[in-house]
Design a protein around this motif. Sequence first.
Motif, PDB file in Angstrom:
ATOM      1  N   LEU A  55       6.492  -2.660   3.367  1.00 21.16           N
ATOM      2  CA  LEU A  55       7.151  -2.334   2.101  1.00 21.16           C
ATOM      3  C   LEU A  55       6.653  -0.987   1.571  1.00 21.16           C
ATOM      4  O   LEU A  55       7.441  -0.187   1.043  1.00 21.16           O
ATOM      5  N   HIS A  56       5.359  -0.730   1.690  1.00 22.76           N
ATOM      6  CA  HIS A  56       4.844   0.581   1.304  1.00 22.76           C
ATOM      7  C   HIS A  56       5.570   1.693   2.077  1.00 22.76           C
ATOM      8  O   HIS A  56       5.958   2.719   1.502  1.00 22.76           O
ATOM      9  N   CYS A  57       5.744   1.488   3.384  1.00 23.81           N
ATOM     10  CA  CYS A  57       6.402   2.508   4.211  1.00 23.81           C
ATOM     11  C   CYS A  57       7.860   2.696   3.811  1.00 23.81           C
ATOM     12  O   CYS A  57       8.369   3.822   3.778  1.00 23.81           O
ATOM     13  N   ALA A  58       8.542   1.595   3.518  1.00 26.36           N
ATOM     14  CA  ALA A  58       9.937   1.703   3.096  1.00 26.36           C
ATOM     15  C   ALA A  58      10.058   2.480   1.794  1.00 26.36           C
ATOM     16  O   ALA A  58      10.971   3.292   1.618  1.00 26.36           O
ATOM     17  N   VAL A  59       9.132   2.257   0.866  1.00 28.23           N
ATOM     18  CA  VAL A  59       9.152   2.977  -0.407  1.00 28.23           C
ATOM     19  C   VAL A  59       8.881   4.457  -0.178  1.00 28.23           C
ATOM     20  O   VAL A  59       9.586   5.325  -0.723  1.00 28.23           O
ATOM     21  N   GLU A  60       7.875   4.773   0.619  1.00 25.05           N
ATOM     22  CA  GLU A  60       7.525   6.177   0.857  1.00 25.05           C
ATOM     23  C   GLU A  60       8.660   6.956   1.505  1.00 25.05           C
ATOM     24  O   GLU A  60       8.811   8.156   1.265  1.00 25.05           O
ATOM     25  N   HIS A  61       9.474   6.293   2.317  1.00 30.24           N
ATOM     26  CA  HIS A  61      10.570   6.976   3.008  1.00 30.24           C
ATOM     27  C   HIS A  61      11.901   6.766   2.292  1.00 30.24           C
ATOM     28  O   HIS A  61      12.972   7.023   2.867  1.00 30.24           O
ATOM     29  N   ASN A  62      11.855   6.289   1.053  1.00 33.55           N
ATOM     30  CA  ASN A  62      13.043   6.169   0.199  1.00 33.55           C
ATOM     31  C   ASN A  62      14.133   5.305   0.845  1.00 33.55           C
ATOM     32  O   ASN A  62      15.327   5.608   0.742  1.00 33.55           O
ATOM     33  N   ALA A 113       7.570 -12.217  -1.531  1.00 32.73           N
ATOM     34  CA  ALA A 113       6.990 -11.994  -2.865  1.00 32.73           C
ATOM     35  C   ALA A 113       5.560 -11.470  -2.789  1.00 32.73           C
ATOM     36  O   ALA A 113       5.129 -10.675  -3.632  1.00 32.73           O
ATOM     37  N   MET A 114       4.825 -11.862  -1.760  1.00 36.26           N
ATOM     38  CA  MET A 114       3.420 -11.442  -1.648  1.00 36.26           C
ATOM     39  C   MET A 114       3.290  -9.947  -1.351  1.00 36.26           C
ATOM     40  O   MET A 114       2.211  -9.368  -1.535  1.00 36.26           O
ATOM     41  N   LEU A 115       4.370  -9.309  -0.909  1.00 37.79           N
ATOM     42  CA  LEU A 115       4.304  -7.890  -0.602  1.00 37.79           C
ATOM     43  C   LEU A 115       4.481  -7.010  -1.835  1.00 37.79           C
ATOM     44  O   LEU A 115       4.098  -5.843  -1.820  1.00 37.79           O
ATOM     45  N   LEU A 116       5.078  -7.561  -2.897  1.00 38.03           N
ATOM     46  CA  LEU A 116       5.469  -6.740  -4.040  1.00 38.03           C
ATOM     47  C   LEU A 116       4.273  -6.135  -4.761  1.00 38.03           C
ATOM     48  O   LEU A 116       4.356  -5.020  -5.288  1.00 38.03           O
ATOM     49  N   ASN A 117       3.161  -6.856  -4.817  1.00 37.75           N
ATOM     50  CA  ASN A 117       1.983  -6.368  -5.531  1.00 37.75           C
ATOM     51  C   ASN A 117       0.810  -6.073  -4.600  1.00 37.75           C
ATOM     52  O   ASN A 117      -0.324  -5.904  -5.066  1.00 37.75           O
ATOM     53  N   GLY A 130      -5.631   1.478  -3.444  1.00 36.39           N
ATOM     54  CA  GLY A 130      -5.251   0.708  -4.622  1.00 36.39           C
ATOM     55  C   GLY A 130      -3.819   0.898  -5.067  1.00 36.39           C
ATOM     56  O   GLY A 130      -3.448   0.490  -6.180  1.00 36.39           O
ATOM     57  N   ASN A 131      -2.968   1.504  -4.230  1.00 37.75           N
ATOM     58  CA  ASN A 131      -1.576   1.749  -4.597  1.00 37.75           C
ATOM     59  C   ASN A 131      -0.700   0.557  -4.221  1.00 37.75           C
ATOM     60  O   ASN A 131      -0.732   0.091  -3.072  1.00 37.75           O
ATOM     61  N   THR A 132       0.089   0.093  -5.169  1.00 37.14           N
ATOM     62  CA  THR A 132       1.113  -0.900  -4.895  1.00 37.14           C
ATOM     63  C   THR A 132       2.404  -0.168  -4.529  1.00 37.14           C
ATOM     64  O   THR A 132       2.499   1.057  -4.695  1.00 37.14           O
ATOM     65  N   PRO A 133       3.426  -0.863  -4.041  1.00 36.17           N
ATOM     66  CA  PRO A 133       4.712  -0.190  -3.790  1.00 36.17           C
ATOM     67  C   PRO A 133       5.263   0.517  -5.017  1.00 36.17           C
ATOM     68  O   PRO A 133       5.862   1.591  -4.898  1.00 36.17           O
ATOM     69  N   LEU A 134       5.052  -0.059  -6.219  1.00 31.63           N
ATOM     70  CA  LEU A 134       5.525   0.586  -7.444  1.00 31.63           C
ATOM     71  C   LEU A 134       4.796   1.907  -7.673  1.00 31.63           C
ATOM     72  O   LEU A 134       5.401   2.902  -8.086  1.00 31.63           O
ATOM     73  N   HIS A 135       3.503   1.930  -7.409  1.00 29.06           N
ATOM     74  CA  HIS A 135       2.749   3.174  -7.565  1.00 29.06           C
ATOM     75  C   HIS A 135       3.324   4.270  -6.668  1.00 29.06           C
ATOM     76  O   HIS A 135       3.510   5.409  -7.112  1.00 29.06           O
TER      77      HIS A 135
END
Length: 622
Positions: free
Chosen positions: A321-328, A343-347, A353-358
């Motif tokens: 999920l982090h990778c998907a966010v970083e690559h838009n 759900a466990m991936l969202l936070n 310490g970066n979440t996907p939202l960060h």
Amino acid sequence: MTLGTELLRVLTTGDAARLKELLRSEGRPRADGHVAIEVNGASTGAAPSPVRTGCLLGVTSNGNTALYLAASRGHAELAALVGERAPSLVATRNGGLDTPLHCAAKAGSRDVAACLLSLMRAAAAGGAEEAAVAALRARNRLGATALHEAVRLGRAAAVELFMAEAPEMTSVTTDVGVSPLYLAAETRSEQMVRQLLRPSADGTPSPASAAGRHGRTALHAAATVSKGTTESWPVGSTLLTRVDSSGRTPLHLAILHGRLDVVELFLDVHTSAVQARISDDHGLFPLHTAAMAGSIRILDELIKRCPDYYELVDEQGRNFLHCAVEHNQDSVVRHICQNDAFAMLLNATDYEGNTPLHLAVKCGFPRIVSMLLQMTTVEIDKDGLSDPHFIVLSCLCWLGIGITLDRRRPDPLHHADRTPTTEEAAASDEEHDMLRNGAIGSVLIATVAFAAAFIVPGAFVASDTMAFLCSIVATSFLIYGGARENPRSHRLWYKILASRLMPMAARFMIAAFAFGFHLVLVDGANRGLIVFVYTVSMAPMLFCFPDVWIPLQLLGMAKAVWRRAGWRGLVNVHKRPMSPLHLVQLFVGSFLFQYLVGTLLVVLIATTFAVAIALSIRLPNY
């Protein structure tokens, strides 16, 4: 020596009868370099005579012998005649280091290639085995063998012959380590791949090498092409887990190229769990690669093989999920948000310490931020949300956390003793230029609007007046916003208000232009011209102001604000305002004002234009 003109013509045209005549008249070359004269088909014991110009041992300017000319043109009978008289020509090289077998492979002549292979076997049986093997494995200046050339040019008949008569050629690579099998896979030739992998008649596996560029194998190349090219490989091939110089397996490359059929084929073997857990040199698993490529279906297939997908992180501790966010990849983020199993991936946090939202905030991706904020289970850590994109910062303000972000940023006015850096000085100069250009544009609009009011009075006065007032107020705000004597927070508000008023003034000016022309061309004879003016004026109104279409792109943002902060978030009023001026400031920075007022104004003016066009068509004297 050079080939004679007549012999050259005969070899080019393929005249076998004439070649036989020339060979009888020239005599037969012997191993000692002399000629034995033939009489009635039998050799005599005549004294040897020197080889004359025009015999079979001559060459062209490029070093091509008679056997080259026959082989390159597919003249099998001529090749057999020349090879019988001068068998040593089978191992010669021309200027490009091609052998006659290279020429036959390029021409795709199976019969000529078979003749040359027969000559090589005869030479090996006669004691010249080393020379015959060298001729068979010879590489030209491109580093390619005859089999490479046949594969590259798609000569299926020649490849089939080589596999039947000399399968050892498949183990020879080019100077850069490219095997014929890798070349066949790279050129997307399914037929060639099947032929090169076909076992011999006695069941012996093909000796074909799979070596390729950058440490890759032929299966790496086939994985990027199609399922048909990879189906020929034996089930459970060890090449499935081989990595290239970047640590990527064929599964990684198939995912990068979006080959769902190939991915399914790879994952149907018993090594699927092993393949799914091989990471590259950056710690990226196939799950991360699928997320970065935006392949949802491939992602689901991999998750089936990896029940512990949430444990697979890269070298920075980031999940897919982090990778998907970083690559838009908003489609992947939406898919994850809509599935409660993720759900466990969202936070989840990475090693920093970066979440996907960060990451979405730092990268400035408003659409992904809105998707994540719509999930009420996503936690908002104010300390990690720093330096966001302008729209993202506005969204955080609407959610009631923007004040915290502003307080975390140092005010340059509080550090008067600090010398500005080169970057800060350049940014200050750029800001000053923008303010000056904006003021010039605003003054021009005001000047035109003021002059028009005394030239063409009438119904257009309302729009002309609004254009004049908006431009004058925007000019004043730009002047105040550029005055360093004013507090920084006030200057920021002046710039924001000016940036809102300038587009409004331009729109009102376009409306005044159209309405003024209508008044001048009120005569019914100019009806077509009036329709033209309104139509042309509507185009910049709809397409020259980007903020007209921004609300359609930020509906997700508005939905996220509504879910978390309700109507107070949409109007940016979370606490009781300290004064009416404070209320105005909050509302000016709200979602409703920033992205709906301008759109409503455009809709109103465009609707007026449409009504005017309709009335001009229906009522000529309107």
